[in-house]
Structure formats: C-alpha cells, structure tokens
Scaffold this motif. Structure first.
Motif, mmCIF file in Angstrom:
data_model
loop_
_atom_site.group_PDB
_atom_site.id
_atom_site.type_symbol
_atom_site.label_atom_id
_atom_site.label_comp_id
_atom_site.label_asym_id
_atom_site.label_seq_id
_atom_site.Cartn_x
_atom_site.Cartn_y
_atom_site.Cartn_z
ATOM 1 N N PHE A 1 6.407 -15.492 -58.889
ATOM 2 C CA PHE A 1 6.080 -14.916 -60.182
ATOM 3 C C PHE A 1 5.366 -15.928 -61.067
ATOM 4 O O PHE A 1 4.419 -15.599 -61.780
ATOM 5 C CB PHE A 1 7.354 -14.443 -60.893
ATOM 6 C CG PHE A 1 8.042 -13.312 -60.200
ATOM 7 C CD1 PHE A 1 7.511 -12.035 -60.216
ATOM 8 C CD2 PHE A 1 9.238 -13.510 -59.536
ATOM 9 C CE1 PHE A 1 8.144 -10.982 -59.585
ATOM 10 C CE2 PHE A 1 9.882 -12.465 -58.902
ATOM 11 C CZ PHE A 1 9.334 -11.199 -58.923
ATOM 12 N N GLY B 1 1.464 -15.416 -61.584
ATOM 13 C CA GLY B 1 1.317 -14.883 -62.931
ATOM 14 C C GLY B 1 0.834 -13.455 -62.982
ATOM 15 O O GLY B 1 1.421 -12.547 -62.404
ATOM 16 N N ARG B 2 -0.282 -13.251 -63.683
ATOM 17 C CA ARG B 2 -0.823 -11.902 -63.880
ATOM 18 C C ARG B 2 -1.232 -11.242 -62.562
ATOM 19 O O ARG B 2 -1.150 -10.027 -62.423
ATOM 20 C CB ARG B 2 -2.028 -11.961 -64.816
ATOM 21 C CG ARG B 2 -1.665 -12.336 -66.245
ATOM 22 C CD ARG B 2 -0.834 -11.238 -66.892
ATOM 23 N NE ARG B 2 -0.424 -11.581 -68.240
ATOM 24 C CZ ARG B 2 0.354 -10.830 -69.003
ATOM 25 N NH1 ARG B 2 0.817 -9.690 -68.530
ATOM 26 N NH2 ARG B 2 0.684 -11.218 -70.220
ATOM 27 N N GLU C 1 1.838 -9.815 -61.123
ATOM 28 C CA GLU C 1 2.256 -8.681 -61.949
ATOM 29 C C GLU C 1 1.481 -7.427 -61.574
ATOM 30 O O GLU C 1 2.048 -6.330 -61.451
ATOM 31 C CB GLU C 1 2.042 -9.008 -63.425
ATOM 32 C CG GLU C 1 2.537 -7.922 -64.363
ATOM 33 C CD GLU C 1 2.463 -8.334 -65.825
ATOM 34 O OE1 GLU C 1 2.914 -7.558 -66.672
ATOM 35 O OE2 GLU C 1 1.951 -9.437 -66.108
ATOM 36 N N GLY D 1 3.295 -4.554 -59.455
ATOM 37 C CA GLY D 1 3.341 -3.326 -60.245
ATOM 38 C C GLY D 1 2.764 -2.158 -59.475
ATOM 39 O O GLY D 1 3.291 -1.040 -59.515
ATOM 40 N N ASN E 1 12.497 -19.907 -66.917
ATOM 41 C CA ASN E 1 11.796 -18.910 -67.720
ATOM 42 C C ASN E 1 12.042 -17.529 -67.126
ATOM 43 O O ASN E 1 11.517 -17.191 -66.076
ATOM 44 C CB ASN E 1 10.295 -19.222 -67.737
ATOM 45 C CG ASN E 1 9.521 -18.260 -68.611
ATOM 46 O OD1 ASN E 1 10.058 -17.259 -69.102
ATOM 47 N ND2 ASN E 1 8.250 -18.538 -68.819
ATOM 48 N N ALA F 1 11.221 -14.653 -68.393
ATOM 49 C CA ALA F 1 10.339 -13.625 -68.947
ATOM 50 C C ALA F 1 9.844 -12.670 -67.864
ATOM 51 O O ALA F 1 9.547 -11.507 -68.148
ATOM 52 C CB ALA F 1 9.150 -14.273 -69.652
ATOM 53 N N TYR F 2 9.772 -13.145 -66.621
ATOM 54 C CA TYR F 2 9.250 -12.280 -65.564
ATOM 55 C C TYR F 2 10.159 -11.081 -65.323
ATOM 56 O O TYR F 2 9.707 -10.045 -64.837
ATOM 57 C CB TYR F 2 9.035 -13.057 -64.265
ATOM 58 C CG TYR F 2 10.291 -13.544 -63.586
ATOM 59 C CD1 TYR F 2 11.011 -12.707 -62.730
ATOM 60 C CD2 TYR F 2 10.760 -14.834 -63.762
ATOM 61 C CE1 TYR F 2 12.151 -13.146 -62.085
ATOM 62 C CE2 TYR F 2 11.899 -15.283 -63.133
ATOM 63 C CZ TYR F 2 12.582 -14.442 -62.301
ATOM 64 O OH TYR F 2 13.717 -14.873 -61.666
ATOM 65 N N ARG G 1 11.319 -9.266 -67.526
ATOM 66 C CA ARG G 1 10.849 -8.241 -68.461
ATOM 67 C C ARG G 1 9.527 -7.661 -68.005
ATOM 68 O O ARG G 1 9.261 -6.471 -68.197
ATOM 69 C CB ARG G 1 10.699 -8.875 -69.855
ATOM 70 C CG ARG G 1 10.224 -7.921 -70.943
ATOM 71 C CD ARG G 1 10.122 -8.653 -72.263
ATOM 72 N NE ARG G 1 9.187 -9.769 -72.177
ATOM 73 C CZ ARG G 1 9.018 -10.680 -73.137
ATOM 74 N NH1 ARG G 1 9.733 -10.606 -74.239
ATOM 75 N NH2 ARG G 1 8.150 -11.655 -72.988
ATOM 76 N N ARG G 2 8.693 -8.476 -67.369
ATOM 77 C CA ARG G 2 7.350 -8.041 -66.990
ATOM 78 C C ARG G 2 7.315 -7.301 -65.662
ATOM 79 O O ARG G 2 6.431 -6.476 -65.440
ATOM 80 C CB ARG G 2 6.424 -9.259 -66.914
ATOM 81 C CG ARG G 2 6.132 -9.892 -68.263
ATOM 82 C CD ARG G 2 5.505 -11.268 -68.079
ATOM 83 N NE ARG G 2 4.424 -11.282 -67.100
ATOM 84 C CZ ARG G 2 3.973 -12.380 -66.521
ATOM 85 N NH1 ARG G 2 4.512 -13.552 -66.800
ATOM 86 N NH2 ARG G 2 2.973 -12.318 -65.652
ATOM 87 N N PHE G 3 8.265 -7.603 -64.774
ATOM 88 C CA PHE G 3 8.248 -7.017 -63.440
ATOM 89 C C PHE G 3 9.402 -6.036 -63.270
ATOM 90 O O PHE G 3 10.475 -6.222 -63.834
ATOM 91 C CB PHE G 3 8.358 -8.100 -62.363
ATOM 92 C CG PHE G 3 7.204 -9.062 -62.354
ATOM 93 C CD1 PHE G 3 6.089 -8.822 -61.578
ATOM 94 C CD2 PHE G 3 7.236 -10.207 -63.133
ATOM 95 C CE1 PHE G 3 5.027 -9.717 -61.564
ATOM 96 C CE2 PHE G 3 6.183 -11.102 -63.130
ATOM 97 C CZ PHE G 3 5.065 -10.849 -62.344
#
Length: 198
Positions: free
Chosen positions: A72, A76-77, A80, A84, A104, A106-107, A109-111
């Motif tokens: 992740f 990064g993007r 994602e 996704g 961190n 945060a991933y 939340r994003r994945f």
C-alpha cells in the motif's frame, strides 16, 4: 502480469478445480499472495484473475488477494486504483503480516480491506507477554470497528488459540491446524464441521 504470477494463478485455479466438490458444499475462500510488483502491473491483472476464476466457476467473493502493508505504501495511488477495481468486481483484500510494517494506517480508510492478518510474532508472544496481548486487543477492536475480520497467523498451541478466541479473533492459521500439504491430502480432510457456518 508477470509470467510467474500468471503461472501461479493458473496453478491455483487448477487446484481449486480439484477441490470443486468441497468449495461447492462449504463456505471456503481461497487466498493468494500478491507482491507490490504484481499489483502495479494492472494491465492484465484483473483479466488474469477473472479468467482463472471463470475457469473453475468460482465466485469472485471467494477469492482473497493478500498483500503486505508495504504494498500500500510503495504503490500508493496505483495500488488504490488497482485494488479498488478488483474489489469492485467482488474480490476480497487481506493485509498480510499486519503490525510489523508501517504505522500509517490511513490506507485502511482508502482501501476496502476485508481481513487483517496479525503477524505471527504477536501470536507467538501473546501467552507470556501482557503488552503483546494489549496490542493484539487494540488491533482487533480497531479492525472490528471498521467491519474488518481479524486472523491470527502462526498458531501453534491450543493456549494461543484460546487467548485469541477470548480476545475476539475471527479466524486463525498455523501448524496447530495443519502443515502445508499436497492437494491429495487436502481432499482427505473432514470439512463437515464447516456446514454449521454456511
């Protein structure tokens, strides 16, 4: 898709085909580890996975992609977007070796992560070390609040299993349940207790 990765997918599909009588009757899922390089190679990844699943008639929801936390962070993007796209068609995502990579979070939340696999180093020390137990408890509480299932890796003793169950762990894997085995050995296993979970 790299040649080796494509070969692994085809091999997994072939072995799943050999288990058709089992996975059609019981609520089993199948997990395959993917490297950051494979995730980045998104041109053919989606089609290769779909082709492998179609070849054995397995629903995408029964297929789990395992990646490490570093995947992740490194991709990064790109990760994602690729992951996704895969979750959009129904595949599940598991984070392997959770707790030993990046802090961190945060991933999460994003994945669309479905499973967290607690690293075996925590499971190994969970009996003797109360701090490790507190860390595992915190991981489980966080995961469950996000509707993410938790799996303990590297289970070797009944005591470890009981502690993880008491803490609310959803599943476990390790030598306590079985050693790596050939497909012919898997076919001899008794899956009937799983009927209660269907």
């Amino acid at each position: 898709m790299r040649l080796f990765g494509a070969w692994i997918l085809k091999t997994v599909a072939s072995q799943i085909a050999g288990l058709s009588g089992i996975w059609e009757s019981y609520p089993l899922c199948f997990a395959v580890n993917f490297s950051a390089v494979q995730i980045y190679d998104d041109v053919t990844l989606r089609s290769a996975i779909l082709e492998a699943l179609k070849g054995v008639g397995l629903e995408p929801e029964r297929f789990i992609i395992e990646v490490t936390e570093s995947t992740f962070m490194k991709q990064g993007r790109s990760a994602e977007a690729v992951l996704g796209e895969l979750t959009d068609i129904g595949l599940q995502i598991a984070v392997d070796d959770f707790g030993t990579g990046y802090s961190n979070l945060a991933y999460l939340r994003r994945f669309a992560v479905n499973h967290l696999k607690i690293n075996q180093s925590f499971v190994r020390d969970i009996v003797e070390d109360p701090i490790t137990r507190q860390i595992v408890t915190a991981i489980m509480q966080m995961a469950h609040s996000l509707n993410i299932r938790v799996l303990g890796e590297g289970l070797e003793t009944e005591e470890q299993r009981c502690i993880l169950l008491d803490l609310g762990c959803d599943a476990g894997q390790g030598y306590l349940f079985g050693w790596p085995m050939e497909l012919s050995q898997v076919l001899k296993l008794d899956f009937s207790p799983l009927k209660n979970l269907a």
